[in-house]
Write a protein that holds these residues in place. Structure first.
Motif, PDB file in Angstrom:
ATOM      1  N   ASP A 125       0.813  -1.216   0.000  1.00  0.00           N
ATOM      2  CA  ASP A 125       0.000   0.000   0.000  1.00  0.00           C
ATOM      3  C   ASP A 125       0.850   1.272   0.000  1.00  0.00           C
ATOM      4  OD1 ASP A 125       0.949  -0.315   2.500  1.00  0.00           O
ATOM      5  OD2 ASP A 125      -0.882   0.324   3.525  1.00  0.00           O
ATOM      6  N   GLN A 126       2.157   1.116  -0.034  1.00  0.00           N
ATOM      7  CA  GLN A 126       3.041   2.280  -0.096  1.00  0.00           C
ATOM      8  C   GLN A 126       4.049   2.086  -1.213  1.00  0.00           C
ATOM      9  OE1 GLN A 126       3.228   5.004   2.004  1.00  0.00           O
ATOM     10  NE2 GLN A 126       1.389   4.373   3.096  1.00  0.00           N
ATOM     11  N   LEU A 127       4.141   3.030  -2.109  1.00  0.00           N
ATOM     12  CA  LEU A 127       5.168   2.968  -3.141  1.00  0.00           C
ATOM     13  C   LEU A 127       5.842   4.336  -3.227  1.00  0.00           C
ATOM     14  CD1 LEU A 127       3.323   1.033  -5.982  1.00  0.00           C
ATOM     15  CD2 LEU A 127       5.282   0.208  -4.691  1.00  0.00           C
ATOM     16  N   SER A 128       7.151   4.337  -3.309  1.00  0.00           N
ATOM     17  CA  SER A 128       7.829   5.612  -3.454  1.00  0.00           C
ATOM     18  C   SER A 128       7.696   6.093  -4.888  1.00  0.00           C
ATOM     19  CB  SER A 128       9.309   5.474  -3.082  1.00  0.00           C
ATOM     20  OG  SER A 128       9.973   4.803  -4.114  1.00  0.00           O
ATOM     21  N   ALA A 129       8.028   7.377  -5.108  1.00  0.00           N
ATOM     22  CA  ALA A 129       7.915   7.951  -6.451  1.00  0.00           C
ATOM     23  C   ALA A 129       8.801   7.192  -7.439  1.00  0.00           C
ATOM     24  CB  ALA A 129       8.289   9.423  -6.415  1.00  0.00           C
ATOM     25  N   ILE A 160      10.492  -2.317 -13.145  1.00  0.00           N
ATOM     26  CA  ILE A 160      10.142  -3.206 -12.034  1.00  0.00           C
ATOM     27  C   ILE A 160       8.963  -4.048 -12.507  1.00  0.00           C
ATOM     28  CG2 ILE A 160       9.283  -3.323  -9.654  1.00  0.00           C
ATOM     29  CD1 ILE A 160      10.583  -0.604  -9.179  1.00  0.00           C
ATOM     30  N   THR A 161       9.126  -5.383 -12.512  1.00  0.00           N
ATOM     31  CA  THR A 161       8.086  -6.205 -13.126  1.00  0.00           C
ATOM     32  C   THR A 161       7.450  -7.182 -12.150  1.00  0.00           C
ATOM     33  OG1 THR A 161       9.817  -7.706 -13.855  1.00  0.00           O
ATOM     34  CG2 THR A 161       9.013  -6.115 -15.461  1.00  0.00           C
ATOM     35  N   ASN A 162       7.920  -7.216 -10.909  1.00  0.00           N
ATOM     36  CA  ASN A 162       7.336  -8.156  -9.951  1.00  0.00           C
ATOM     37  C   ASN A 162       7.068  -7.447  -8.629  1.00  0.00           C
ATOM     38  OD1 ASN A 162       6.958 -10.362  -8.033  1.00  0.00           O
ATOM     39  ND2 ASN A 162       7.655 -11.644  -9.735  1.00  0.00           N
ATOM     40  N   TRP A 163       5.904  -7.746  -8.028  1.00  0.00           N
ATOM     41  CA  TRP A 163       5.546  -7.082  -6.767  1.00  0.00           C
ATOM     42  C   TRP A 163       6.536  -7.410  -5.659  1.00  0.00           C
ATOM     43  CZ3 TRP A 163       2.565  -3.097  -6.495  1.00  0.00           C
ATOM     44  CH2 TRP A 163       1.551  -2.918  -7.448  1.00  0.00           C
ATOM     45  N   ALA A 164       7.236  -8.548  -5.787  1.00  0.00           N
ATOM     46  CA  ALA A 164       8.198  -8.924  -4.750  1.00  0.00           C
ATOM     47  C   ALA A 164       9.315  -7.883  -4.632  1.00  0.00           C
ATOM     48  CB  ALA A 164       8.787 -10.301  -5.057  1.00  0.00           C
ATOM     49  N   GLU A 165       9.600  -7.194  -5.743  1.00  0.00           N
ATOM     50  CA  GLU A 165      10.684  -6.206  -5.716  1.00  0.00           C
ATOM     51  C   GLU A 165      10.335  -4.985  -4.872  1.00  0.00           C
ATOM     52  OE1 GLU A 165      12.506  -5.273  -9.637  1.00  0.00           O
ATOM     53  OE2 GLU A 165      11.238  -6.927 -10.333  1.00  0.00           O
ATOM     54  N   VAL A 166       9.031  -4.750  -4.660  1.00  0.00           N
ATOM     55  CA  VAL A 166       8.634  -3.588  -3.866  1.00  0.00           C
ATOM     56  C   VAL A 166       7.940  -4.009  -2.572  1.00  0.00           C
ATOM     57  CG1 VAL A 166       8.510  -1.961  -5.769  1.00  0.00           C
ATOM     58  CG2 VAL A 166       6.534  -3.394  -5.273  1.00  0.00           C
ATOM     59  N   GLY A 167       8.197  -5.236  -2.132  1.00  0.00           N
ATOM     60  CA  GLY A 167       7.729  -5.661  -0.814  1.00  0.00           C
ATOM     61  C   GLY A 167       6.400  -6.387  -0.828  1.00  0.00           C
ATOM     62  N   GLY A 168       5.926  -6.828  -1.984  1.00  0.00           N
ATOM     63  CA  GLY A 168       4.667  -7.566  -2.032  1.00  0.00           C
ATOM     64  C   GLY A 168       4.919  -9.050  -2.232  1.00  0.00           C
ATOM     65  N   ASN A 228       5.081 -12.633  -4.538  1.00  0.00           N
ATOM     66  CA  ASN A 228       5.700 -12.922  -5.827  1.00  0.00           C
ATOM     67  C   ASN A 228       4.642 -12.993  -6.920  1.00  0.00           C
ATOM     68  OD1 ASN A 228       7.403 -13.647  -7.812  1.00  0.00           O
ATOM     69  ND2 ASN A 228       7.807 -15.724  -7.068  1.00  0.00           N
ATOM     70  N   GLN A 229       4.494 -11.914  -7.645  1.00  0.00           N
ATOM     71  CA  GLN A 229       3.424 -11.824  -8.632  1.00  0.00           C
ATOM     72  C   GLN A 229       3.848 -10.805  -9.690  1.00  0.00           C
ATOM     73  OE1 GLN A 229      -0.291 -10.194  -7.077  1.00  0.00           O
ATOM     74  NE2 GLN A 229      -1.261 -12.061  -7.804  1.00  0.00           N
ATOM     75  N   ALA A 230       3.578 -11.147 -10.936  1.00  0.00           N
ATOM     76  CA  ALA A 230       3.981 -10.220 -12.001  1.00  0.00           C
ATOM     77  C   ALA A 230       3.136  -8.950 -11.945  1.00  0.00           C
ATOM     78  CB  ALA A 230       3.811 -10.885 -13.358  1.00  0.00           C
ATOM     79  N   ILE A 231       3.756  -7.824 -12.296  1.00  0.00           N
ATOM     80  CA  ILE A 231       3.035  -6.555 -12.282  1.00  0.00           C
ATOM     81  C   ILE A 231       2.483  -6.255 -13.670  1.00  0.00           C
ATOM     82  CG2 ILE A 231       3.244  -4.054 -11.991  1.00  0.00           C
ATOM     83  CD1 ILE A 231       5.444  -4.548  -9.999  1.00  0.00           C
ATOM     84  N   THR A 232       1.212  -5.895 -13.732  1.00  0.00           N
ATOM     85  CA  THR A 232       0.669  -5.391 -14.986  1.00  0.00           C
ATOM     86  C   THR A 232       0.330  -3.915 -14.757  1.00  0.00           C
ATOM     87  OG1 THR A 232      -0.451  -7.510 -15.105  1.00  0.00           O
ATOM     88  CG2 THR A 232      -0.994  -5.882 -16.803  1.00  0.00           C
ATOM     89  N   SER A 233       1.104  -3.028 -15.382  1.00  0.00           N
ATOM     90  CA  SER A 233       0.813  -1.606 -15.188  1.00  0.00           C
ATOM     91  C   SER A 233      -0.040  -1.112 -16.349  1.00  0.00           C
ATOM     92  CB  SER A 233       2.104  -0.800 -15.111  1.00  0.00           C
ATOM     93  OG  SER A 233       2.779  -0.845 -16.331  1.00  0.00           O
ATOM     94  N   LEU A 234      -1.095  -0.402 -16.030  1.00  0.00           N
ATOM     95  CA  LEU A 234      -2.025   0.040 -17.062  1.00  0.00           C
ATOM     96  C   LEU A 234      -2.299   1.535 -16.949  1.00  0.00           C
ATOM     97  CD1 LEU A 234      -4.704  -2.818 -16.895  1.00  0.00           C
ATOM     98  CD2 LEU A 234      -3.025  -2.450 -18.699  1.00  0.00           C
ATOM     99  N   ARG A 235      -2.282   2.196 -18.077  1.00  0.00           N
ATOM    100  CA  ARG A 235      -2.759   3.569 -18.136  1.00  0.00           C
ATOM    101  C   ARG A 235      -4.108   3.562 -18.827  1.00  0.00           C
ATOM    102  NH1 ARG A 235       1.771   7.203 -17.568  1.00  0.00           N
ATOM    103  NH2 ARG A 235       3.659   5.960 -17.418  1.00  0.00           N
ATOM    104  N   LEU A 236      -4.787   4.686 -18.839  1.00  0.00           N
ATOM    105  CA  LEU A 236      -6.143   4.738 -19.376  1.00  0.00           C
ATOM    106  C   LEU A 236      -6.198   4.256 -20.836  1.00  0.00           C
ATOM    107  CD1 LEU A 236      -9.038   5.512 -18.750  1.00  0.00           C
ATOM    108  CD2 LEU A 236      -8.552   7.781 -19.668  1.00  0.00           C
ATOM    109  N   ASP A 237      -5.261   4.722 -21.645  1.00  0.00           N
ATOM    110  CA  ASP A 237      -5.330   4.355 -23.069  1.00  0.00           C
ATOM    111  C   ASP A 237      -5.097   2.861 -23.269  1.00  0.00           C
ATOM    112  OD1 ASP A 237      -2.851   4.945 -22.102  1.00  0.00           O
ATOM    113  OD2 ASP A 237      -1.997   5.454 -24.061  1.00  0.00           O
ATOM    114  N   GLN A 238      -4.230   2.276 -22.383  1.00  0.00           N
ATOM    115  CA  GLN A 238      -3.985   0.838 -22.493  1.00  0.00           C
ATOM    116  C   GLN A 238      -5.236   0.054 -22.122  1.00  0.00           C
ATOM    117  OE1 GLN A 238      -0.616   1.138 -19.886  1.00  0.00           O
ATOM    118  NE2 GLN A 238       0.781   0.398 -21.497  1.00  0.00           N
ATOM    119  N   ILE A 239      -5.978   0.564 -21.146  1.00  0.00           N
ATOM    120  CA  ILE A 239      -7.221  -0.108 -20.759  1.00  0.00           C
ATOM    121  C   ILE A 239      -8.228  -0.040 -21.906  1.00  0.00           C
ATOM    122  CG2 ILE A 239      -9.197  -0.020 -19.187  1.00  0.00           C
ATOM    123  CD1 ILE A 239      -7.280   1.039 -17.054  1.00  0.00           C
ATOM    124  N   MET A 240      -8.331   1.155 -22.503  1.00  0.00           N
ATOM    125  CA  MET A 240      -9.320   1.335 -23.551  1.00  0.00           C
ATOM    126  C   MET A 240      -9.001   0.493 -24.779  1.00  0.00           C
ATOM    127  SD  MET A 240     -10.935   4.959 -23.023  1.00  0.00           S
ATOM    128  CE  MET A 240     -10.030   6.054 -24.040  1.00  0.00           C
TER     129      MET A 240
END
Lengths: 287, 409
Positions: free
Chosen positions: B69-73, B84-92, B94-106
């Motif tokens: 629930d906390q991520l630095s800038a 950064i492609t896995n949540w384990a790298e930021v303290g979560g 072991n799960q792959a990260i899918t980052s989405l912006r609005l246009d990618q969702i659409m």
């Protein structure tokens, strides 16, 4: 033998210093020469009296000249009386001690504040908080903060150079302190105070950073009608011509012309300051 | 008659009392202005640390099973740049990260699925997040499916002091969170200014010695106006000169990919700092007591030995004051540096790279920053930092000049 070596070291060192002296002169001639050489062909009556046309590649710089004049007059109307009064207070009225030291320190610090910081300050206080908008008034106020220390300092030095005997003579004739200052000291010091005024003209007409966010307009063919209008200004116009034109090659001649006008302005101001200083009164430090 | 005169005198006293008060008030004007500057710069800037990092109107969404629930800038930037492609790298977990912006969702849905006026966008977004446990999405709050049970919004914290002062990247327009690391700007400013003084010092000192010790009155009266004229040339003209003459020259001679480098900035600043340096150094050398000089000469020292063993050491505090003043000027110089240094917000490793200084950043970016926004606030804080830097430098110069002044004999 040893004497000879000493002499040779001296000869070498002095030759080096002479060379450095020549280098400084050469540096100035290089900069001035380059701009005069490139710019002289652009200068014409039309260049000085018409506005920019064809996306800044043609026409002249008349609105920028008028704008800079407005800013010079505006900022000096504000800073000159204020600066002279402050100078009179610290030099003639305030008791020499901690207070005067503090005021001098603050004046020096104000002189050292970067012009871009003044621009930021002018933007929040004059443009936004007081609601003047991008206007001659806001720009003049910001620029006046910049030259205030110059005027205070030259006033103080000018007053200090008036001989003590003049004051004592005036007191002996029954004049009050105020009369002495107004009728004896100030007239004597006036030429040197004027040097500060002339130097401030040079400073105001060349500053860009303080007017970026307080007055300067990118392109504005019509002349200002009130002090709440924005204006073009020579230094900002030069900056725009050099960095953000659509066709930098085509605007280059305009840029050289504008730079030349600015340089000539500075030359005139310096000559004037020199004339005033040499003709009248004792030497005042120029900074 | 007598009463009349008395009355007049009373009026006169009254007028001069008032004039004296007005004069005193204007005497305090500089202190008042400095106070105002401090107040306004900080007032405009300090809000940065209270404002959320994510732009107003946007929100970061995650799957509700996500424990981070906390991520630095920096971490957020890494995730959205796919460094950064896995949540384990930021303290979560072991799960792959899918980052989405609005246009990618659409892009993932057809027009019918979204509806003609995007009326189903929120619903689709909820479904997408519910089926992708490793998701993190940056979307406008307007469309965020916040009431969907599988969706949680990330608690957004404010911009950290640490990120501002030691952050290594200045990317104010980055999304989802802008990066306001001031370190490259501070370093850039210091590099350019200090190197400028390194160039200007030997030159300026030499000219000052020449003026104070060697030059005949005629040469002096020629050289002094030249130096004053150098001081009078507007900085934008110096910048122009640097851009059209020095930049191409340095690029050609040193065979660099770009000519707009910290080095050219330093060269221009050195020329601009010369007049201050020369006049302050010359003045303090001229004040060397005659007795000291004559004692040295009487002991058999040559003129040159007297200069470097007596005059220069005597004037050392004054010379340092000139150097420090020159640094102060260089730190705050805006236009010339803006035009010749190339303005890349990188921590400089060599002088032959483009850099960006604090004043240049303010001048270049303030016009585009929305008033009151975090970028605007960050620029005001930069102004405050610059103000403090020059204030310290000026006080140092003041102390040095005083030391020189108090040198008794």
């Amino acid at each position: 033998m040893r004497m000879k070596r000493k002499k040779r070291a001296q000869w070498l060192a002095f030759a080096l210093f002479r060379l450095l002296g020549v280098l400084v002169v050469a540096l100035l001639i290089w900069i001035l020469g380059f701009i005069v050489y490139q710019g002289i062909g652009v200068i014409s009556w039309e260049f000085l009296t018409t506005g920019p046309t064809e996306g800044m590649t043609g026409g002249g710089i008349y609105p920028a000249i008028v704008g800079t004049l407005c800013l010079v007059v505006g900022s000096l109307v504000i800073s000159f009386p204020l600066g002279v009064m402050a100078g009179i207070y610290t030099q003639e009225y305030a008791k020499k001690g901690k207070l005067v030291q503090f005021i001098r320190l603050m004046t020096n610090n104000l002189a050292g504040i970067p012009s871009i910081v003044m621009g930021l300050f002018g933007m929040t206080l004059f443009v936004n908080t007081l609601g003047f908008g991008d206007s001659i008034l806001a720009g003049s106020l910001t620029l006046s903060l910049l030259v205030l220390p110059i005027i205070i300092r030259t006033t103080e030095e000018a007053l200090a150079s008036v001989p003590y005997a003049f004051r004592v003579g005036s007191y002996a004739l029954g004049a009050t302190k105020l009369q002495t200052i107004a009728r004896v000291v100030l007239p004597q010091a006036l030429p040197n105070i004027m040097t500060g005024l002339v130097l401030s003209v040079g400073r105001v007409s060349g500053e860009t950073a303080p007017i970026l966010f307080t007055v300067a307009a990118y392109f504005l063919p019509k002349l200002p009608t009130s002090i709440l209008d924005p204006v073009m200004a020579l230094p900002y116009h030069l900056y725009v011509l050099v960095t953000s034109g659509t066709d930098l090659e085509a605007t280059r001649p305009m840029a050289y012309g504008t730079a030349l006008v600015l340089i000539v302005l500075v030359l005139i101001v310096n000559l004037l300051a020199h004339g005033v200083r040499n003709r009248l009164g004792r030497k005042v430090k120029m900074n | 008659m007598d009463i009349k005169r008395k009355k007049r005198r009373g009026l006169q006293a009254w007028v001069s009392w008032w004039i004296e008060k007005i004069l005193a008030a204007s005497g305090g004007i500089t202190a008042f202005i400095i106070l105002l500057i401090v107040v306004f710069l900080f007032k405009e800037g300090v809000g940065l640390f209270q404002s959320p990092r994510v732009d107003e109107g946007y929100v970061l969404l995650m799957h509700s099973s996500n424990e981070v629930d906390q991520l630095s800038a920096d971490e957020l930037k890494g995730i959205f740049d796919e460094d950064i492609t896995n949540w384990a790298e930021v303290g979560g977990k072991n799960q792959a990260i899918t980052s989405l912006r609005l246009d990618q969702i659409m892009d993932r849905f057809t027009e019918e699925e979204l509806g003609g006026e995007y009326e189903y966008l929120s619903q689709r977004m909820g479904e997408l997040i519910a089926t992708t446990p490793g998701v993190i999405a940056f979307v406008p709050t307007l469309y965020a499916p916040l009431d969907h049970p599988a969706v949680q919004a990330m608690t957004d914290n404010t911009i950290a002091l640490r990120d501002f002062f030691v952050g290594k990247e200045w990317i104010p327009t980055a999304t989802p969170v802008p990066l306001f690391g001031t370190l490259p700007l501070v370093m850039g400013t210091l590099w350019v200014s200090l190197f400028a003084i390194l160039i200007a010092l030997p030159l300026g000192l030499g000219v000052a010695i020449y003026l104070a010790e060697l030059a005949s009155p005629r040469v002096r009266s020629l050289l002094k106006p030249v130096i004053e004229l150098l001081a009078g040339i507007p900085s934008v003209v110096y910048g122009f000169f640097g851009l059209v003459v020095l930049v191409p020259w340095v690029q050609r001679v040193l065979d660099l990919p770009v000519g707009e480098t910290a080095f050219v900035g330093s060269l221009i600043l050195a020329i601009m700092a010369l007049p201050t340096l020369i006049s302050v150094a010359e003045e303090s050398m001229k004040k060397t007591p005659r007795a000291l000089r004559e004692a040295s000469l009487a002991l058999g020292a040559t003129h040159w030995q007297t200069i470097y063993k007596v005059v220069v050491p005597y004037a050392s505090s004054g010379i340092s004051a000139g150097v420090v003043l020159g640094i102060g000027r260089a730190l705050g110089e805006t236009m010339a540096v803006l035009m010749v240094t190339g303005n890349a917000a990188l921590i400089p490793h060599t002088l032959m790279q483009p850099v960006r200084t604090i004043p240049a950043t303010i001048a270049a970016e303030l016009g585009e920053a929305a008033a009151g926004g975090s970028h605007y606030q960050a620029l005001f804080l930069l102004g405050a930092i610059l103000f403090l830097m020059t204030l310290i430098v000026n006080l140092m110069a003041e102390a040095l000049a005083k030391k020189q002044h108090n040198k008794g004999f």
